[in-house]
Design a protein around this motif. Sequence first.
Motif, short mmCIF file in Angstrom:
data_model
loop_
_atom_site.label_atom_id
_atom_site.label_comp_id
_atom_site.label_asym_id
_atom_site.label_seq_id
_atom_site.Cartn_x
_atom_site.Cartn_y
_atom_site.Cartn_z
N ALA A 16 0.77 -1.36 0.12
CA ALA A 16 -0.10 -0.02 -0.12
C ALA A 16 0.96 1.34 -0.05
O ALA A 16 1.93 1.38 0.62
CB ALA A 16 -0.82 0.07 1.19
N ARG A 17 0.54 2.18 -0.64
CA ARG A 17 0.92 3.74 -0.66
C ARG A 17 0.95 4.14 0.86
O ARG A 17 0.25 3.91 1.48
CB ARG A 17 0.71 4.73 -1.46
CG ARG A 17 -0.99 5.05 -1.10
CD ARG A 17 -1.57 6.08 -2.12
NE ARG A 17 -2.62 6.75 -1.72
CZ ARG A 17 -3.86 5.99 -1.78
NH1 ARG A 17 -4.11 4.89 -2.29
NH2 ARG A 17 -5.15 6.58 -1.41
N PRO A 18 2.05 4.82 1.00
CA PRO A 18 2.42 5.11 2.54
C PRO A 18 1.74 6.50 2.84
O PRO A 18 1.64 7.34 2.03
CB PRO A 18 4.06 5.39 2.61
CG PRO A 18 4.46 5.73 1.42
CD PRO A 18 3.35 5.21 0.17
N GLY A 19 1.36 6.55 4.13
CA GLY A 19 1.10 7.88 4.67
C GLY A 19 -0.11 8.62 4.15
O GLY A 19 -0.22 10.01 4.21
N ASP A 20 -1.13 8.02 3.47
CA ASP A 20 -2.28 8.91 2.72
C ASP A 20 -3.47 8.69 3.83
O ASP A 20 -4.24 7.89 4.00
CB ASP A 20 -2.66 8.42 1.60
CG ASP A 20 -3.78 9.43 1.19
OD1 ASP A 20 -4.30 10.38 1.85
OD2 ASP A 20 -4.01 9.18 -0.10
N ARG A 21 -3.69 9.69 5.01
CA ARG A 21 -4.72 9.38 5.93
C ARG A 21 -6.20 9.83 5.33
O ARG A 21 -7.29 9.41 5.70
CB ARG A 21 -4.72 10.35 6.97
CG ARG A 21 -3.62 10.08 7.97
CD ARG A 21 -3.46 11.37 9.10
NE ARG A 21 -4.51 11.37 9.56
CZ ARG A 21 -4.95 10.82 10.75
NH1 ARG A 21 -4.15 9.86 11.15
NH2 ARG A 21 -5.99 10.98 11.43
N ALA A 22 -6.20 10.33 4.05
CA ALA A 22 -7.33 10.47 3.29
C ALA A 22 -7.81 9.15 2.57
O ALA A 22 -8.82 9.36 1.96
CB ALA A 22 -7.31 11.39 2.34
N ALA A 23 -7.28 8.16 2.40
CA ALA A 23 -7.28 7.00 1.63
C ALA A 23 -8.66 6.49 2.30
O ALA A 23 -9.00 6.32 3.37
CB ALA A 23 -6.38 5.95 2.06
N ALA A 24 -9.47 5.56 1.30
CA ALA A 24 -10.64 4.98 1.72
C ALA A 24 -10.49 3.96 2.89
O ALA A 24 -11.28 3.86 3.94
CB ALA A 24 -11.19 4.24 0.60
N VAL A 25 -9.36 3.24 2.92
CA VAL A 25 -9.05 2.30 3.83
C VAL A 25 -7.39 2.29 4.36
O VAL A 25 -6.72 2.71 3.47
CB VAL A 25 -9.06 0.88 3.33
CG1 VAL A 25 -8.85 -0.04 4.51
CG2 VAL A 25 -10.51 0.70 2.93
N CYS A 26 -7.31 2.56 5.60
CA CYS A 26 -5.88 2.74 6.00
C CYS A 26 -5.45 1.80 6.93
O CYS A 26 -6.36 0.95 7.50
CB CYS A 26 -5.55 3.96 6.89
SG CYS A 26 -5.82 5.43 6.06
N VAL A 27 -4.26 1.18 6.82
CA VAL A 27 -3.60 0.09 7.49
C VAL A 27 -2.65 0.93 8.62
O VAL A 27 -1.97 1.75 8.18
CB VAL A 27 -2.73 -0.94 7.05
CG1 VAL A 27 -1.91 -1.89 7.83
CG2 VAL A 27 -3.68 -1.74 5.87
N ALA A 28 -2.53 0.42 9.92
CA ALA A 28 -1.42 1.26 10.79
C ALA A 28 -1.26 -0.17 11.94
O ALA A 28 -1.95 -0.77 12.08
CB ALA A 28 -2.42 2.38 11.71
N GLY A 29 0.26 0.14 12.19
CA GLY A 29 0.53 -0.75 13.30
C GLY A 29 0.57 0.04 14.68
O GLY A 29 0.86 1.16 14.75
N ILE A 30 0.14 -0.67 15.71
CA ILE A 30 0.04 0.01 16.94
C ILE A 30 1.03 -0.90 17.96
O ILE A 30 0.60 -1.82 18.65
CB ILE A 30 -1.37 0.00 17.39
CG1 ILE A 30 -2.28 0.70 16.44
CG2 ILE A 30 -1.35 0.96 18.56
CD1 ILE A 30 -3.77 0.82 16.71
N PRO A 31 2.45 -0.43 18.24
CA PRO A 31 3.08 -1.53 19.01
C PRO A 31 3.25 -1.06 20.45
O PRO A 31 4.04 -1.15 21.22
CB PRO A 31 4.62 -0.80 18.51
CG PRO A 31 4.26 0.63 18.11
CD PRO A 31 2.88 0.83 17.68
N LEU A 32 1.92 -0.87 21.13
CA LEU A 32 1.63 -0.89 22.32
C LEU A 32 2.03 -2.12 22.90
O LEU A 32 1.28 -3.03 22.71
CB LEU A 32 0.22 -0.35 22.90
CG LEU A 32 0.08 -0.04 24.05
CD1 LEU A 32 0.83 1.28 24.82
CD2 LEU A 32 -1.35 0.17 24.62
N ASP A 33 2.53 -2.06 24.03
CA ASP A 33 2.98 -3.65 24.71
C ASP A 33 3.56 -3.30 26.33
O ASP A 33 4.30 -3.81 26.69
CB ASP A 33 4.18 -4.07 24.00
CG ASP A 33 4.40 -5.68 24.50
OD1 ASP A 33 3.59 -6.26 25.11
OD2 ASP A 33 5.60 -6.03 24.30
N ILE A 34 2.54 -2.77 26.97
CA ILE A 34 3.05 -2.37 28.46
C ILE A 34 1.72 -2.56 29.35
O ILE A 34 1.99 -2.50 30.49
CB ILE A 34 3.26 -0.88 28.64
CG1 ILE A 34 2.15 0.02 27.99
CG2 ILE A 34 4.74 -0.70 28.21
CD1 ILE A 34 2.54 1.66 28.39
#
Length: 298
Positions: A16-34
Amino acid sequence: MSTPITFAAPHAFLGARPGDRAAAVCVAGIPLDIGTTNRAGTRDGPRAIRAAARMLTDGRHPVTGVDPTGLDLSDLGEFEIALGDIAASLARIEEQAAGLNHLLAFGGEHGVTLPLLRALVKRIGQPVGLLHIDAHLDTSEDNFGQPFAHGAVFWHAITERLVDPKRMIQVGIRAPAWPEMYDWTRSQGVTILAAQDVHESTPAAVAAQVRAVLGDGPSYLSFDIDGLDPAFAPGTGTPEIGGLATWQAQGILRRLGAVDWRGADVVEVAPAYDVAEITALAAATIGWEYLALLAARG
């Protein structure tokens, strides 16, 4: 341009193209581990899932024929968190999820679902139905003295009215839990489908029950990778035997295209305990199957 060979595929999810918050669908990682309660390491989950997803970029869905990469899709990279501070991290995650059209998130621990639901419900203005695939209920009010640990996420989601509990179904539950947790969860109207019930049924029948519970309203998918049996997903912090097989999970999800999906997450991948990438590949494929549902509905 030809499709790159798998081991040379881009590191973004499905290229997927990077960094476009206006895309119809976004993918994101959330590295929370506490806020994990057993083995740590899910902060590395999003990277492992993206790497394993290289296996999913060469061809179309074998059942529907759709190509999820044809979606208007963008990979936003990793969301920022506040080091060592769960509450502050949840606030930051909610801020970063706000305003996105549709988000598929990769965790990280299961606590990340709470701010994602907060952001989604603020945007659409109503509680959502929830398909929760997991070994654990995650409805502890005070998880080991830490109210925002990963085992309390759906206690908050229900009490904050982010989720309509009468439109919530938990699939694959099998871990030890106090009877009071089961009693409270059911008293809210939640449907609990134990792993043994899934094994004694069929994916088609389970999917029909899921569709009946979720109904026609907006819905969310939260897939904890430990919903799968450790034989199929050893790389997780709280493994429990007796879980779903990957073919069962696929068979259920592939029959849920009629659901009004508004967002999803796949969480609790801890690659330090994985074997030959099988957990990361399972998680990546669940994400791919979800995007295929979106692509099939046009």
